[in-house]
Write a protein that holds these residues in place. Structure first.
Motif, PDB file in Angstrom:
ATOM      1  N   GLY A  79      28.257 -54.408   7.155  1.00  0.00           N
ATOM      2  CA  GLY A  79      27.825 -55.671   7.742  1.00  0.00           C
ATOM      3  C   GLY A  79      28.970 -56.657   7.912  1.00  0.00           C
ATOM      4  N   CYS A  80      28.649 -57.849   8.377  1.00  0.00           N
ATOM      5  CA  CYS A  80      29.677 -58.869   8.568  1.00  0.00           C
ATOM      6  C   CYS A  80      29.043 -60.254   8.506  1.00  0.00           C
ATOM      7  N   ASP A  81      29.700 -61.155   7.776  1.00  0.00           N
ATOM      8  CA  ASP A  81      29.216 -62.543   7.653  1.00  0.00           C
ATOM      9  C   ASP A  81      30.068 -63.517   8.452  1.00  0.00           C
ATOM     10  N   LYS A  82      31.013 -63.013   9.239  1.00  0.00           N
ATOM     11  CA  LYS A  82      32.013 -63.928   9.805  1.00  0.00           C
ATOM     12  C   LYS A  82      31.519 -64.704  11.033  1.00  0.00           C
ATOM     13  N   ALA A  83      30.549 -64.173  11.753  1.00  0.00           N
ATOM     14  CA  ALA A  83      29.948 -64.933  12.861  1.00  0.00           C
ATOM     15  C   ALA A  83      30.936 -65.371  13.939  1.00  0.00           C
ATOM     16  N   CYS A  84      31.851 -64.501  14.347  1.00  0.00           N
ATOM     17  CA  CYS A  84      32.700 -64.815  15.510  1.00  0.00           C
ATOM     18  C   CYS A  84      31.767 -64.986  16.708  1.00  0.00           C
ATOM     19  N   SER A  85      32.062 -65.959  17.561  1.00  0.00           N
ATOM     20  CA  SER A  85      31.041 -66.391  18.518  1.00  0.00           C
ATOM     21  C   SER A  85      30.735 -65.365  19.605  1.00  0.00           C
ATOM     22  N   TYR A  86      31.593 -64.349  19.778  1.00  0.00           N
ATOM     23  CA  TYR A  86      31.407 -63.342  20.839  1.00  0.00           C
ATOM     24  C   TYR A  86      30.780 -62.053  20.317  1.00  0.00           C
ATOM     25  N   CYS A  87      30.540 -61.941  19.010  1.00  0.00           N
ATOM     26  CA  CYS A  87      30.354 -60.615  18.410  1.00  0.00           C
ATOM     27  C   CYS A  87      28.910 -60.317  18.010  1.00  0.00           C
ATOM     28  N   VAL A  88      28.441 -59.121  18.349  1.00  0.00           N
ATOM     29  CA  VAL A  88      27.072 -58.715  18.004  1.00  0.00           C
ATOM     30  C   VAL A  88      26.961 -58.129  16.602  1.00  0.00           C
ATOM     31  N   VAL A  89      28.103 -57.796  16.002  1.00  0.00           N
ATOM     32  CA  VAL A  89      28.047 -57.050  14.738  1.00  0.00           C
ATOM     33  C   VAL A  89      27.202 -57.721  13.656  1.00  0.00           C
ATOM     34  N   PRO A  90      27.327 -59.050  13.469  1.00  0.00           N
ATOM     35  CA  PRO A  90      26.482 -59.659  12.434  1.00  0.00           C
ATOM     36  C   PRO A  90      24.987 -59.444  12.696  1.00  0.00           C
ATOM     37  N   PHE A  91      24.611 -59.265  13.966  1.00  0.00           N
ATOM     38  CA  PHE A  91      23.194 -59.023  14.290  1.00  0.00           C
ATOM     39  C   PHE A  91      22.845 -57.542  14.138  1.00  0.00           C
ATOM     40  N   GLY A 100      35.430 -50.986   6.691  1.00  0.00           N
ATOM     41  CA  GLY A 100      34.535 -52.139   6.693  1.00  0.00           C
ATOM     42  C   GLY A 100      34.860 -52.968   7.922  1.00  0.00           C
ATOM     43  N   GLN A 101      33.876 -53.660   8.476  1.00  0.00           N
ATOM     44  CA  GLN A 101      34.167 -54.539   9.627  1.00  0.00           C
ATOM     45  C   GLN A 101      35.196 -55.579   9.206  1.00  0.00           C
ATOM     46  N   THR A 102      35.080 -56.019   7.947  1.00  0.00           N
ATOM     47  CA  THR A 102      36.077 -56.927   7.363  1.00  0.00           C
ATOM     48  C   THR A 102      36.365 -56.358   5.977  1.00  0.00           C
ATOM     49  N   VAL A 103      37.158 -55.305   5.963  1.00  0.00           N
ATOM     50  CA  VAL A 103      37.317 -54.489   4.746  1.00  0.00           C
ATOM     51  C   VAL A 103      37.903 -55.309   3.604  1.00  0.00           C
ATOM     52  N   SER A 113      41.004 -55.505   8.823  1.00  0.00           N
ATOM     53  CA  SER A 113      41.200 -56.687   7.979  1.00  0.00           C
ATOM     54  C   SER A 113      40.947 -57.958   8.784  1.00  0.00           C
ATOM     55  N   HIS A 114      40.341 -58.931   8.123  1.00  0.00           N
ATOM     56  CA  HIS A 114      40.176 -60.242   8.758  1.00  0.00           C
ATOM     57  C   HIS A 114      41.310 -61.147   8.273  1.00  0.00           C
ATOM     58  N   PRO A 115      42.006 -61.834   9.209  1.00  0.00           N
ATOM     59  CA  PRO A 115      43.151 -62.654   8.804  1.00  0.00           C
ATOM     60  C   PRO A 115      42.797 -63.683   7.717  1.00  0.00           C
ATOM     61  N   VAL A 138      43.857 -60.351  16.055  1.00  0.00           N
ATOM     62  CA  VAL A 138      44.139 -61.768  16.284  1.00  0.00           C
ATOM     63  C   VAL A 138      43.145 -62.356  17.289  1.00  0.00           C
ATOM     64  N   GLN A 139      42.772 -61.570  18.268  1.00  0.00           N
ATOM     65  CA  GLN A 139      41.803 -61.899  19.343  1.00  0.00           C
ATOM     66  C   GLN A 139      42.372 -62.822  20.414  1.00  0.00           C
ATOM     67  N   SER A 140      43.139 -63.845  20.042  1.00  0.00           N
ATOM     68  CA  SER A 140      43.752 -64.721  21.039  1.00  0.00           C
ATOM     69  C   SER A 140      44.951 -65.420  20.408  1.00  0.00           C
ATOM     70  N   ALA A 186      35.359 -69.138  16.930  1.00  0.00           N
ATOM     71  CA  ALA A 186      35.001 -69.315  15.510  1.00  0.00           C
ATOM     72  C   ALA A 186      35.734 -68.317  14.623  1.00  0.00           C
ATOM     73  N   ARG A 187      37.027 -68.138  14.887  1.00  0.00           N
ATOM     74  CA  ARG A 187      37.792 -67.161  14.100  1.00  0.00           C
ATOM     75  C   ARG A 187      38.285 -67.729  12.764  1.00  0.00           C
ATOM     76  N   THR A 188      38.172 -69.007  12.555  1.00  0.00           N
ATOM     77  CA  THR A 188      38.501 -69.667  11.270  1.00  0.00           C
ATOM     78  C   THR A 188      39.998 -69.710  10.929  1.00  0.00           C
TER      79      THR A 188
HETATM   80 FE1  SF4 Z   1      32.643 -59.747  12.134  1.00  0.00          FE
HETATM   81 FE2  SF4 Z   1      34.778 -58.635  13.343  1.00  0.00          FE
HETATM   82 FE3  SF4 Z   1      32.580 -59.214  14.781  1.00  0.00          FE
HETATM   83 FE4  SF4 Z   1      34.122 -61.212  13.869  1.00  0.00          FE
HETATM   84  S1  SF4 Z   1      34.748 -59.600  15.366  1.00  0.00           S
HETATM   85  S2  SF4 Z   1      31.856 -61.096  13.739  1.00  0.00           S
HETATM   86  S3  SF4 Z   1      34.829 -60.383  11.908  1.00  0.00           S
HETATM   87  S4  SF4 Z   1      32.731 -57.704  13.117  1.00  0.00           S
END
Ligand code: SF4
Ligand code: 5AD
Length: 495
Positions: free
Chosen positions: A205-217, A249-252, A286-288, A313-315, A325-327
């Motif tokens: 799973g993932c709790d990071k909630a990046c604004s473009y990402c479906v993974v948390p859902f 892990g999505q954010t290992v 890894s999440h930065p 990095v994404q951008s 919302a990459r924090t």
């Molecule tokens: Fe989580 Fe990675 Fe998606 Fe961000 S990009 S919500 S860190 S799975």
């Protein structure tokens, strides 16, 4: 490793030529597939027929390494129930697609597979959709493709034996769609594809909630596996001959040991590396934000921890990072890179980048290009932004036209290609340890990966054993791989 939307597998950094350590491993027994309510897709076989015919499954996987590993676990569960794995849809009594919905194209692929299946389907065949599209679309899949019998997201895989039992009992529509779980999917019966490198999910799973990402859902909230159960599995893997473990892990690196032991991710890395027989430990992604000095220190002091970090990095624009919302800001990210580059060991670095995020101006994109210069990545997976259901970024105005996204992607890939060419050329003349992973059809040609995760194609006149570790000298380089020759023992010791 310059990758883009056009390529099938976003995280695919492994050689697959070695897959298969006994796919039919646990195949025995017969399955009583019973009549369904409507009798439509019901296997119309008698008990006698069943005694003659073994239930079989075909499993196709889309997407990331997490999905690949989930499929290894799903396959294990089916094999343990007496199913036999087959390599074609035609030969299967149960057809399963483990799906990916990270970008629209990936999700569409599944529906085109389902469309193909509709016409090829036999009376006695069942079909299941697993993974992220299953979770995202839920029961809507039954409306769009009424011939589907099972829809199950990854957060519900623990229920798979029960869901299979329901299918076998004749239920025609079976679902596992809960995401509000605090459990991880652990099973003793995983059927791994590669006999030397074992994937092992440590956080789901993932709790990071990046604004473009479906993974948390689609994969639900973060759940870490206990360090004791991870280490026990690693010991078993080492006992079974695995020498490389890849922690997933999505954010290992957001790993949080739920047990009283409370191991940090960096401590877990060291503990896994200390298991006797383990020569390589990798980890991704890894999440930065959670990438601290302690991880670098673990890499510096423990040679078994591989010298590679995948740090998306994404951008390169702080403004876009904020909208994503990459924090972290561009500068904060670059500080992480500086920390990695200052390590006592040379660490190779790869990343993920999205181009054409809503509102990304030419100037923002230029900042991403200049970040490539600053970061000097050894590989980059780059993607055109794809709007995904439920994600906050859907509401951001100022979408970038498709052609402009393509133009930016091409520019980015070209620049990264040149960076990789230059970086790899600097390695000519040096030698690296390589795990032998594949044999080419061409005589005396072999391939494998370095600890830094570079692909090495090399020459050896000896009959090498797959899974062995060798010293290989680099004689030339391309942007995506190194070309080498095996060093003789005499050359290694300078005699
Ligand atoms: Fe989580 Fe990675 Fe998606 Fe961000 S990009 S919500 S860190 S799975
Ligand atoms: N559009 C494009 N790329 C995406 N990714 C995740 N979501 C999207 C999206 N909606 C990319 C990110 C992530 C990688 C696995 O996929 O770069 O790191």
């Amino acid at each position: 490793m310059i990758n883009s939307d056009n390529m099938a597998n976003s995280f695919d950094i492994s050689v697959h030529s070695l897959a298969g350590n006994g796919r039919d491993g646990l195949c025995s027994g017969h399955l009583p597939l019973a009549q369904t309510e409507e009798g439509r897709r019901a296997p119309s076989l008698t008990v006698d027929d069943h005694a003659k015919q073994q239930a079989t499954f075909y499993l196709e996987t889309f997407g990331c390494q997490m999905n690949e590993h989930d499929s290894e676990k799903v396959a294990g569960v089916l094999l343990a129930r007496g199913y036999k794995q087959v390599e074609s849809v035609e030969a299967a009594s149960v057809v399963l697609y483990n799906t990916c919905s990270i970008r629209e194209k990936a999700a569409q692929k599944v529906f085109s597979r389902l469309g193909e299946f509709r016409f090829a389907q036999r009376q006695d065949q069942l079909i299941g959709v697993l993974g992220c599209v299953a979770q995202q679309e839920g029961e809507k899949i039954f409306t769009r493709a009424p011939w589907v019998n099972l829809v199950c997201g990854s957060a519900s895989y623990r229920k798979l034996p029960q869901l299979l039992a329901e299918l076998e009992a004749g239920n025609r529509r079976v679902t596992g769609l809960e995401t509000d779980t605090d459990e991880t999917f652990e099973t003793e019966v995983t059927r791994r594809d590669n006999p030397w490198r074992a994937y092992l999910t440590i956080i789901e799973g993932c709790d990071k909630a990046c604004s473009y990402c479906v993974v948390p859902f689609t994969r639900g909230p973060e759940r870490s596996r206990s360090s004791a159960s991870i280490l026990e599995e690693v010991r078993k893997l080492a006992g079974a001959g695995y020498t490389e473990v890849q922690l997933l892990g999505q954010t290992v690196n957001s790993y949080a040991d739920p047990s009283a032991r409370g191991m940090r991710f960096s401590e877990l890395l060291v503990a896994v590396a200390e298991v006797q027989g383990i020569r390589r430990v990798r980890f991704t992604t890894s999440h930065p934000r959670d990438f601290g000095k302690d991880i670098v220190e673990a890499m510096e002091t423990v040679p078994e921890v591989c010298e590679h970090v995948h740090l998306p990095v994404q951008s390169g624009s702080t403004k876009v990072l904020r909208a994503m919302a990459r924090t972290y800001t561009r500068d904060e990210y670059l500080e992480k890179i500086a920390m990695l580059r200052a390590a006592k060991r040379e660490i190779s670095l790869t990343t993920d980048i999205i181009v054409g995020f809503p509102g990304e101006t030419d100037k923002d994109f230029e900042e991403t290009l200049s970040l490539l210069d600053a970061a000097q990545y050894d590989g980059a997976f780059s993607f055109k932004y794809s709007p995904r259901p439920n994600t906050p970024s859907l509401k951001i105005a100022d979408a970038i036209p498709e052609e402009e996204k393509s133009r930016r992607l091409a520019l980015l890939m070209e620049k990264q290609r040149e960076i990789q060419r230059a970086r790899n050329e600097k390695l000519v003349g040096r030698h690296f340890e390589v795990m032998v992973e594949g044999k080419s059809r061409r005589e005396n040609q072999w391939s494998g990966h370095t600890s830094s995760n570079k692909v090495m194609n090399f020459t050896s006149r000896e009959q090498e054993s797959l899974g062995d570790y060798l010293q290989v000298k680099v004689i030339s380089a391309t942007p995506n791989s190194l070309v080498g020759e095996k060093l003789s023992v005499a050359a290694i010791y300078g005699v």
